[in-house]
Write a protein that holds these residues in place. Structure first.
Motif, PDB file in Angstrom:
ATOM      1  N   UNK A  25       0.741  -1.188   0.026  1.00  0.00           N
ATOM      2  CA  UNK A  25      -0.084   0.017   0.023  1.00  0.00           C
ATOM      3  C   UNK A  25       0.931   1.313   0.032  1.00  0.00           C
ATOM      4  N   UNK A  26       0.838   1.900  -1.289  1.00  0.00           N
ATOM      5  CA  UNK A  26       1.686   3.112  -1.114  1.00  0.00           C
ATOM      6  C   UNK A  26       3.340   2.682  -0.923  1.00  0.00           C
ATOM      7  N   UNK A  27       3.850   3.262   0.217  1.00  0.00           N
ATOM      8  CA  UNK A  27       5.175   2.661   0.312  1.00  0.00           C
ATOM      9  C   UNK A  27       5.459   1.737   1.510  1.00  0.00           C
ATOM     10  N   UNK A  28       4.446   1.018   1.767  1.00  0.00           N
ATOM     11  CA  UNK A  28       4.331   0.082   2.913  1.00  0.00           C
ATOM     12  C   UNK A  28       3.903  -1.359   2.430  1.00  0.00           C
ATOM     13  N   UNK A  29       4.576  -2.274   3.191  1.00  0.00           N
ATOM     14  CA  UNK A  29       4.411  -3.717   2.629  1.00  0.00           C
ATOM     15  C   UNK A  29       3.334  -4.418   4.036  1.00  0.00           C
ATOM     16  N   UNK A  30       2.625  -4.872   3.604  1.00  0.00           N
ATOM     17  CA  UNK A  30       1.863  -5.688   4.851  1.00  0.00           C
ATOM     18  C   UNK A  30       1.228  -6.973   4.380  1.00  0.00           C
ATOM     19  N   UNK A  31       1.093  -7.849   5.341  1.00  0.00           N
ATOM     20  CA  UNK A  31       1.057  -9.296   5.313  1.00  0.00           C
ATOM     21  C   UNK A  31      -0.631  -9.319   5.418  1.00  0.00           C
ATOM     22  N   UNK A  32      -1.333  -9.899   4.569  1.00  0.00           N
ATOM     23  CA  UNK A  32      -2.846 -10.101   4.855  1.00  0.00           C
ATOM     24  C   UNK A  32      -3.086 -11.669   5.156  1.00  0.00           C
ATOM     25  N   UNK A  33      -4.095 -11.815   6.087  1.00  0.00           N
ATOM     26  CA  UNK A  33      -4.307 -13.011   6.689  1.00  0.00           C
ATOM     27  C   UNK A  33      -5.747 -13.257   6.787  1.00  0.00           C
ATOM     28  N   UNK A  34      -6.450 -14.322   6.220  1.00  0.00           N
ATOM     29  CA  UNK A  34      -7.761 -14.539   5.907  1.00  0.00           C
ATOM     30  C   UNK A  34      -7.734 -16.185   6.253  1.00  0.00           C
ATOM     31  N   UNK A  35      -8.664 -16.504   7.567  1.00  0.00           N
ATOM     32  CA  UNK A  35      -8.924 -17.839   7.773  1.00  0.00           C
ATOM     33  C   UNK A  35     -10.311 -18.065   7.757  1.00  0.00           C
ATOM     34  N   UNK A  36     -10.740 -19.149   8.207  1.00  0.00           N
ATOM     35  CA  UNK A  36     -12.362 -19.535   8.389  1.00  0.00           C
ATOM     36  C   UNK A  36     -13.246 -18.618   9.371  1.00  0.00           C
ATOM     37  N   UNK A  37     -12.421 -18.062  10.420  1.00  0.00           N
ATOM     38  CA  UNK A  37     -13.381 -17.192  11.143  1.00  0.00           C
ATOM     39  C   UNK A  37     -12.957 -15.814  11.130  1.00  0.00           C
ATOM     40  N   UNK A  38     -11.862 -15.368  10.741  1.00  0.00           N
ATOM     41  CA  UNK A  38     -11.194 -14.040  10.677  1.00  0.00           C
ATOM     42  C   UNK A  38     -10.596 -13.576   9.767  1.00  0.00           C
ATOM     43  N   UNK A  39     -10.121 -12.279   9.732  1.00  0.00           N
ATOM     44  CA  UNK A  39      -9.188 -11.595   8.782  1.00  0.00           C
ATOM     45  C   UNK A  39      -8.415 -10.548   9.482  1.00  0.00           C
ATOM     46  N   UNK A  40      -7.174 -10.489   8.945  1.00  0.00           N
ATOM     47  CA  UNK A  40      -6.371  -9.314   9.862  1.00  0.00           C
ATOM     48  C   UNK A  40      -5.361  -8.629   8.561  1.00  0.00           C
ATOM     49  N   UNK A  41      -4.579  -7.629   9.083  1.00  0.00           N
ATOM     50  CA  UNK A  41      -3.405  -7.289   8.212  1.00  0.00           C
ATOM     51  C   UNK A  41      -2.602  -6.533   9.194  1.00  0.00           C
ATOM     52  N   UNK A  42      -1.361  -7.047   8.797  1.00  0.00           N
ATOM     53  CA  UNK A  42      -0.310  -6.440   9.718  1.00  0.00           C
ATOM     54  C   UNK A  42       0.960  -5.855   8.853  1.00  0.00           C
ATOM     55  N   UNK A  43       1.215  -4.529   8.995  1.00  0.00           N
ATOM     56  CA  UNK A  43       2.297  -3.777   8.274  1.00  0.00           C
ATOM     57  C   UNK A  43       3.644  -4.223   8.894  1.00  0.00           C
ATOM     58  N   UNK A  44       4.512  -4.150   8.153  1.00  0.00           N
ATOM     59  CA  UNK A  44       6.061  -4.643   8.457  1.00  0.00           C
ATOM     60  C   UNK A  44       6.505  -3.390   9.125  1.00  0.00           C
ATOM     61  N   UNK A  45       5.959  -2.198   8.667  1.00  0.00           N
ATOM     62  CA  UNK A  45       6.534  -0.908   9.620  1.00  0.00           C
ATOM     63  C   UNK A  45       5.858  -0.771  10.592  1.00  0.00           C
ATOM     64  N   UNK A  46       6.599  -1.036  11.830  1.00  0.00           N
ATOM     65  CA  UNK A  46       6.239  -1.059  13.331  1.00  0.00           C
ATOM     66  C   UNK A  46       5.493  -2.247  13.524  1.00  0.00           C
ATOM     67  N   UNK A  47       5.510  -3.349  12.786  1.00  0.00           N
ATOM     68  CA  UNK A  47       4.765  -4.602  12.881  1.00  0.00           C
ATOM     69  C   UNK A  47       3.253  -4.017  13.412  1.00  0.00           C
ATOM     70  N   UNK A  48       2.788  -3.187  12.990  1.00  0.00           N
ATOM     71  CA  UNK A  48       1.566  -2.477  13.200  1.00  0.00           C
ATOM     72  C   UNK A  48       0.138  -3.466  12.743  1.00  0.00           C
ATOM     73  N   UNK A  49      -0.463  -3.882  13.364  1.00  0.00           N
ATOM     74  CA  UNK A  49      -1.674  -4.613  13.014  1.00  0.00           C
ATOM     75  C   UNK A  49      -2.511  -3.477  12.848  1.00  0.00           C
ATOM     76  N   UNK A  50      -3.324  -3.506  11.430  1.00  0.00           N
ATOM     77  CA  UNK A  50      -4.077  -2.501  11.030  1.00  0.00           C
ATOM     78  C   UNK A  50      -5.422  -3.078  10.988  1.00  0.00           C
ATOM     79  N   UNK A  51      -5.841  -4.137  10.706  1.00  0.00           N
ATOM     80  CA  UNK A  51      -7.222  -4.611  10.669  1.00  0.00           C
ATOM     81  C   UNK A  51      -7.370  -6.000  11.422  1.00  0.00           C
ATOM     82  N   UNK A  80      -0.814   0.476  17.068  1.00  0.00           N
ATOM     83  CA  UNK A  80       0.759   0.798  17.148  1.00  0.00           C
ATOM     84  C   UNK A  80       1.641   0.261  18.516  1.00  0.00           C
ATOM     85  N   UNK A  81       2.576   0.010  18.224  1.00  0.00           N
ATOM     86  CA  UNK A  81       3.632  -0.423  19.256  1.00  0.00           C
ATOM     87  C   UNK A  81       4.325   0.729  19.726  1.00  0.00           C
ATOM     88  N   UNK A  82       4.213   1.022  21.011  1.00  0.00           N
ATOM     89  CA  UNK A  82       4.985   2.215  21.686  1.00  0.00           C
ATOM     90  C   UNK A  82       6.192   1.688  22.540  1.00  0.00           C
TER      91      UNK A  82
END
Ligand code: TA6
Length: 319
Positions: A25-51, A80-82
């Motif tokens: 997404x623009x300048x950032x890379x993320x891991x998208x995860x979908x399984x049978x019960x949920x979905x999530x997205x984690x950006x490498x920058x800051x190991x930030x869970x976004x969704x 965000x991880x502080x």
């Protein structure tokens, strides 16, 4: 970060896993995860869970529609991880501020220096159809911080440290930050999993679990105050709850979300309300109505001291 190379490497390692995507997404890379019960997205920058969304349900986490997705700018939302300090460095315990004697601590950005550093993806596993586990890490030494050349890199973190972040995505989301002292000297840090939750409207929000606890009011000269009842909102709120409960319930008109923390005795509750919303980066003026932050922390007196070889884990479970 070389985005193309990073994506290529991640695809080669994880592209065959069921429900795993590598996104840019623009300048950032993320891991998208979908399984049978949920979905999530984690950006490498800051190991930030976004969704984090349970199947066919509204998003659990808030993410601003004005996110820039630019390197060096932590997303406004998600978790965000502080670390290695929470909030403004100078407001931290002296045991923490004394570690930065060579830096002018007034000019150092809030919330530490790992939100805008790219973390390494160590593993992605799908142990069952309804659970996906993503592990990221950051081996901190002064060289790495300088290489990232981010705004906070002027703040030399002088200790050899390993950060590991384990995110388990299923019916529940469990995020565990583990900090290991790999140096030959003790260090102290404060931290927070600075979670932004999506709500139907802030006027309908009730947070229960804090009655009879004490908090520091960051909006009233950091005075200590007593929380009598559940927390509701009709103005800006920015409070650090001390000896916070392990179990908190966030309710709005549509749902209740249970938050459980481990390894944390302090929790921050924040809503910027009208005026501050107009000053916040990556945040629309009206978005204070759709979010509330409940942050699982190690803040103020709840800071963590690690001797060489010691480690501490801070865990949040969203159910
Ligand atoms: O956790 C509450 C807080 O410290 C607020 O005072 C506000 O500054 C918020 O964090 C957001 O900080 P950020 O640096 O992400 O804009």
């Amino acid at each position: 970060m070389n985005i193309a190379k990073t994506i290529q490497n991640l695809y080669a390692r994880f592209g065959r896993l069921q429900g795993v995507t590598i996104e840019c997404q623009k300048e950032l890379v993320a891991i998208g995860v979908t399984n049978s019960v949920a979905s999530a997205e984690i950006f490498l920058q800051g190991a930030q869970i976004s969704r984090f969304n349970r199947k066919q349900q509204d998003p659990i986490l808030f993410l601003s529609r004005q996110c820039s997705y630019k390197q060096g700018q932590p997303l406004r939302g998600g978790i965000p991880i502080c670390w290695p300090w929470f909030g403004q460095l100078k407001k931290n315990n002296e045991k923490i501020t004394c570690q930065y004697k060579d830096s002018s601590i007034d000019s150092i950005p809030a919330h530490g220096l790992v939100r805008d550093i790219n973390w390494k993806v160590d593993s992605i596993e799908t142990p069952s159809h309804d659970v996906t586990v993503v592990e990221l890490s950051l081996d901190l030494n002064t060289k790495l911080i300088d290489e990232n050349n981010n705004s906070a890199s002027k703040t030399v973190w002088p200790f050899l440290t390993r950060l590991r972040y384990r995110v388990e995505i299923g019916e529940k989301l469990t995020a565990t930050l583990t900090v290991s002292n790999q140096d030959n000297q003790e260090f102290s840090y404060s931290a927070a999993l600075h979670s932004y939750f999506s709500v139907d409207h802030i006027n309908n929000v009730i947070i229960s679990g804090f009655s009879k606890t004490t908090y520091v009011d960051a909006l009233d000269a950091w005075k200590e105050k007593k929380q009598i009842d559940d927390i509701a909102f009709n103005k800006e709120v920015d409070r650090i709850y001390k000896s916070a409960p392990e179990e908190i319930v966030l309710s709005d008109r549509n749902r209740s979300i249970a938050l459980t923390s481990k390894g944390s005795k302090s929790t921050i509750v924040w809503n910027p309300w009208i005026e501050k919303s107009q000053r916040l980066s990556q945040f629309a003026d009206d978005e204070y109505q759709s979010m509330v932050c409940i942050e699982t922390a190690n803040a103020l007196d709840d800071f963590i001291r690690l001797k060489p070889g010691e480690a501490h884990s801070t865990t949040l479970t969203i159910a």
